[in-house]
Design a protein around this motif. Sequence first.
Motif, PDB file in Angstrom:
ATOM      1  N   THR A  71       0.800  -1.277  -0.139  1.00 11.05           N
ATOM      2  CA  THR A  71      -0.057   0.071  -0.159  1.00 11.05           C
ATOM      3  C   THR A  71       0.919   1.313  -0.039  1.00 11.05           C
ATOM      4  O   THR A  71       0.242   2.281  -0.301  1.00 11.05           O
ATOM      5  CB  THR A  71      -0.837   0.032   1.303  1.00 11.05           C
ATOM      6  OG1 THR A  71      -0.054  -0.138   2.446  1.00 11.05           O
ATOM      7  CG2 THR A  71      -1.947  -1.224   1.146  1.00 11.05           C
ATOM      8  N   ASP A  72       2.028   1.229   0.472  1.00 13.22           N
ATOM      9  CA  ASP A  72       3.159   2.161   0.204  1.00 13.22           C
ATOM     10  C   ASP A  72       3.792   2.491  -1.040  1.00 13.22           C
ATOM     11  O   ASP A  72       4.591   3.294  -1.195  1.00 13.22           O
ATOM     12  CB  ASP A  72       4.026   2.227   1.695  1.00 13.22           C
ATOM     13  CG  ASP A  72       3.276   2.470   2.837  1.00 13.22           C
ATOM     14  OD1 ASP A  72       2.300   3.238   3.246  1.00 13.22           O
ATOM     15  OD2 ASP A  72       3.788   1.395   3.922  1.00 13.22           O
ATOM     16  N   SER A  73       3.523   1.502  -1.810  1.00  8.91           N
ATOM     17  CA  SER A  73       4.066   1.653  -3.170  1.00  8.91           C
ATOM     18  C   SER A  73       3.926   2.749  -3.898  1.00  8.91           C
ATOM     19  O   SER A  73       2.583   3.306  -3.710  1.00  8.91           O
ATOM     20  CB  SER A  73       4.091   0.162  -3.760  1.00  8.91           C
ATOM     21  OG  SER A  73       4.850   0.473  -5.080  1.00  8.91           O
ATOM     22  N   SER A  74       4.540   3.357  -4.820  1.00  9.02           N
ATOM     23  CA  SER A  74       4.063   4.381  -5.866  1.00  9.02           C
ATOM     24  C   SER A  74       4.830   3.934  -7.143  1.00  9.02           C
ATOM     25  O   SER A  74       5.772   3.198  -7.363  1.00  9.02           O
ATOM     26  CB  SER A  74       4.716   5.654  -5.576  1.00  9.02           C
ATOM     27  OG  SER A  74       6.032   6.063  -5.707  1.00  9.02           O
ATOM     28  N   ASP A  75       4.281   4.725  -8.255  1.00  7.26           N
ATOM     29  CA  ASP A  75       4.768   4.570  -9.617  1.00  7.26           C
ATOM     30  C   ASP A  75       5.510   5.899  -9.924  1.00  7.26           C
ATOM     31  O   ASP A  75       6.198   6.169 -10.994  1.00  7.26           O
ATOM     32  CB  ASP A  75       3.794   4.797 -10.585  1.00  7.26           C
ATOM     33  CG  ASP A  75       2.822   3.360 -10.842  1.00  7.26           C
ATOM     34  OD1 ASP A  75       1.728   3.171 -10.943  1.00  7.26           O
ATOM     35  OD2 ASP A  75       3.715   2.335 -10.198  1.00  7.26           O
ATOM     36  N   ASN A  76       6.441   6.145  -8.827  1.00  4.93           N
ATOM     37  CA  ASN A  76       7.304   7.457  -8.739  1.00  4.93           C
ATOM     38  C   ASN A  76       8.603   6.857  -9.225  1.00  4.93           C
ATOM     39  O   ASN A  76       9.189   5.886  -8.741  1.00  4.93           O
ATOM     40  CB  ASN A  76       7.334   8.175  -7.551  1.00  4.93           C
ATOM     41  CG  ASN A  76       8.268   9.449  -7.563  1.00  4.93           C
ATOM     42  OD1 ASN A  76       9.492   9.406  -7.806  1.00  4.93           O
ATOM     43  ND2 ASN A  76       7.522  10.648  -7.706  1.00  4.93           N
ATOM     44  N   VAL A  77       9.440   7.580 -10.212  1.00  6.34           N
ATOM     45  CA  VAL A  77      10.734   7.252 -10.313  1.00  6.34           C
ATOM     46  C   VAL A  77      11.612   7.181  -9.307  1.00  6.34           C
ATOM     47  O   VAL A  77      12.500   6.026  -9.334  1.00  6.34           O
ATOM     48  CB  VAL A  77      11.431   8.163 -11.214  1.00  6.34           C
ATOM     49  CG1 VAL A  77      11.726   9.625 -10.420  1.00  6.34           C
ATOM     50  CG2 VAL A  77      12.841   7.426 -11.840  1.00  6.34           C
ATOM     51  N   THR A  78      11.583   7.530  -8.061  1.00  8.73           N
ATOM     52  CA  THR A  78      12.405   7.130  -6.822  1.00  8.73           C
ATOM     53  C   THR A  78      11.964   5.894  -5.996  1.00  8.73           C
ATOM     54  O   THR A  78      12.691   5.468  -5.405  1.00  8.73           O
ATOM     55  CB  THR A  78      12.064   8.307  -5.889  1.00  8.73           C
ATOM     56  OG1 THR A  78      10.657   8.259  -5.309  1.00  8.73           O
ATOM     57  CG2 THR A  78      12.613   9.540  -6.268  1.00  8.73           C
ATOM     58  N   ASN A  79      10.795   5.103  -6.840  1.00  8.29           N
ATOM     59  CA  ASN A  79      10.429   3.706  -6.143  1.00  8.29           C
ATOM     60  C   ASN A  79      10.794   2.719  -7.493  1.00  8.29           C
ATOM     61  O   ASN A  79      10.248   1.726  -7.653  1.00  8.29           O
ATOM     62  CB  ASN A  79       8.936   3.874  -5.640  1.00  8.29           C
ATOM     63  CG  ASN A  79       8.835   2.422  -5.439  1.00  8.29           C
ATOM     64  OD1 ASN A  79       9.575   1.761  -4.760  1.00  8.29           O
ATOM     65  ND2 ASN A  79       7.565   1.921  -5.631  1.00  8.29           N
ATOM     66  N   GLY A  80      11.718   3.254  -8.292  1.00  5.24           N
ATOM     67  CA  GLY A  80      12.059   2.138  -9.396  1.00  5.24           C
ATOM     68  C   GLY A  80      13.631   2.329  -9.701  1.00  5.24           C
ATOM     69  O   GLY A  80      14.414   3.023  -9.327  1.00  5.24           O
ATOM     70  N   MET A  81      13.828   1.228 -10.457  1.00  9.10           N
ATOM     71  CA  MET A  81      15.353   1.046 -11.032  1.00  9.10           C
ATOM     72  C   MET A  81      15.103   0.083 -12.207  1.00  9.10           C
ATOM     73  O   MET A  81      14.260  -0.649 -12.456  1.00  9.10           O
ATOM     74  CB  MET A  81      16.213   0.495  -9.958  1.00  9.10           C
ATOM     75  CG  MET A  81      16.179  -0.844  -9.429  1.00  9.10           C
ATOM     76  SD  MET A  81      17.147  -1.320  -8.117  1.00  9.10           S
ATOM     77  CE  MET A  81      16.250  -2.489  -7.199  1.00  9.10           C
ATOM     78  N   ALA A  82      16.205   0.350 -13.215  1.00 14.89           N
ATOM     79  CA  ALA A  82      16.076  -0.375 -14.291  1.00 14.89           C
ATOM     80  C   ALA A  82      17.077  -1.521 -13.960  1.00 14.89           C
ATOM     81  O   ALA A  82      18.211  -1.506 -13.469  1.00 14.89           O
ATOM     82  CB  ALA A  82      16.956   0.326 -15.470  1.00 14.89           C
ATOM     83  N   LEU A  83      16.620  -2.713 -14.307  1.00 17.02           N
ATOM     84  CA  LEU A  83      17.238  -3.825 -14.139  1.00 17.02           C
ATOM     85  C   LEU A  83      17.069  -4.866 -15.279  1.00 17.02           C
ATOM     86  O   LEU A  83      16.143  -5.058 -15.755  1.00 17.02           O
ATOM     87  CB  LEU A  83      16.607  -4.721 -12.906  1.00 17.02           C
ATOM     88  CG  LEU A  83      16.743  -4.211 -11.597  1.00 17.02           C
ATOM     89  CD1 LEU A  83      16.027  -4.939 -10.520  1.00 17.02           C
ATOM     90  CD2 LEU A  83      18.348  -4.049 -11.426  1.00 17.02           C
ATOM     91  N   SER A  84      18.029  -5.741 -15.428  1.00 16.02           N
ATOM     92  CA  SER A  84      17.951  -6.777 -16.584  1.00 16.02           C
ATOM     93  C   SER A  84      16.999  -7.731 -16.324  1.00 16.02           C
ATOM     94  O   SER A  84      16.804  -7.933 -15.168  1.00 16.02           O
ATOM     95  CB  SER A  84      19.517  -7.443 -17.079  1.00 16.02           C
ATOM     96  OG  SER A  84      19.698  -8.095 -15.932  1.00 16.02           O
ATOM     97  N   PRO A  85      16.640  -8.583 -16.991  1.00 16.75           N
ATOM     98  CA  PRO A  85      15.455  -9.432 -16.755  1.00 16.75           C
ATOM     99  C   PRO A  85      15.812 -10.502 -15.656  1.00 16.75           C
ATOM    100  O   PRO A  85      15.156 -10.796 -14.739  1.00 16.75           O
ATOM    101  CB  PRO A  85      14.802 -10.221 -18.191  1.00 16.75           C
ATOM    102  CG  PRO A  85      15.181  -9.250 -19.028  1.00 16.75           C
ATOM    103  CD  PRO A  85      16.328  -8.367 -18.713  1.00 16.75           C
ATOM    104  N   THR A  86      17.144 -10.779 -15.628  1.00 21.17           N
ATOM    105  CA  THR A  86      17.307 -12.108 -14.611  1.00 21.17           C
ATOM    106  C   THR A  86      17.712 -11.194 -13.321  1.00 21.17           C
ATOM    107  O   THR A  86      17.132 -11.953 -12.228  1.00 21.17           O
ATOM    108  CB  THR A  86      18.605 -12.485 -15.185  1.00 21.17           C
ATOM    109  OG1 THR A  86      18.684 -13.148 -16.331  1.00 21.17           O
ATOM    110  CG2 THR A  86      19.474 -13.427 -14.076  1.00 21.17           C
TER     111      THR A  86
END
Length: 162
Positions: A71-86
């Motif tokens: 419930t505390d998650s967001s779609d903000n860039v600060t809650n993301g990172m780019a990762l290879s599929p593996t």
Amino acid sequence: MTKAVELEKIPELEISTLAVERRRIVENVSRYSRDANFKKVVLTAYENRCAVTRFQLRLVDAAHILPVISTDSSDNVTNGMALSPTFHRAYDNCLIYLDETYVMRLNTEKADELRKYNLAGGINEFQLFLDKKIHLPLDINQRPRVEYIKMANKHRRIPGYV
């Protein structure tokens, strides 16, 4: 640098009067729109590079640090990172985790579980990418928020965070 755009969630009151099938369509379109925006903003911030391997190769996912299910998650860039599929799958399955110093670490409990079931083939090569600071967005305002990292590690029951 591209700023993250928080898309508005459609208020429940506005869609509650819609027919069930129509409501499902509106909710799905809204979710897909948010997902597409999140992916675009995160991949742009990370220069389309995996935060762990630094590879581009157009094989990079936008991963939520704190899972969407929280419930505390967001779609903000600060809650993301780019990762290879593996590495994305390894992160989602708690084999690896990000610490507050932006270093990707191996979850030794999960690694030991893999070894126990004779499923750890390649783990030594996999570990060569770990224990280093990840590739971060140049714009410090787009870097992962430490609060999301801590909440994610607690949510995923990473030893030392529970």
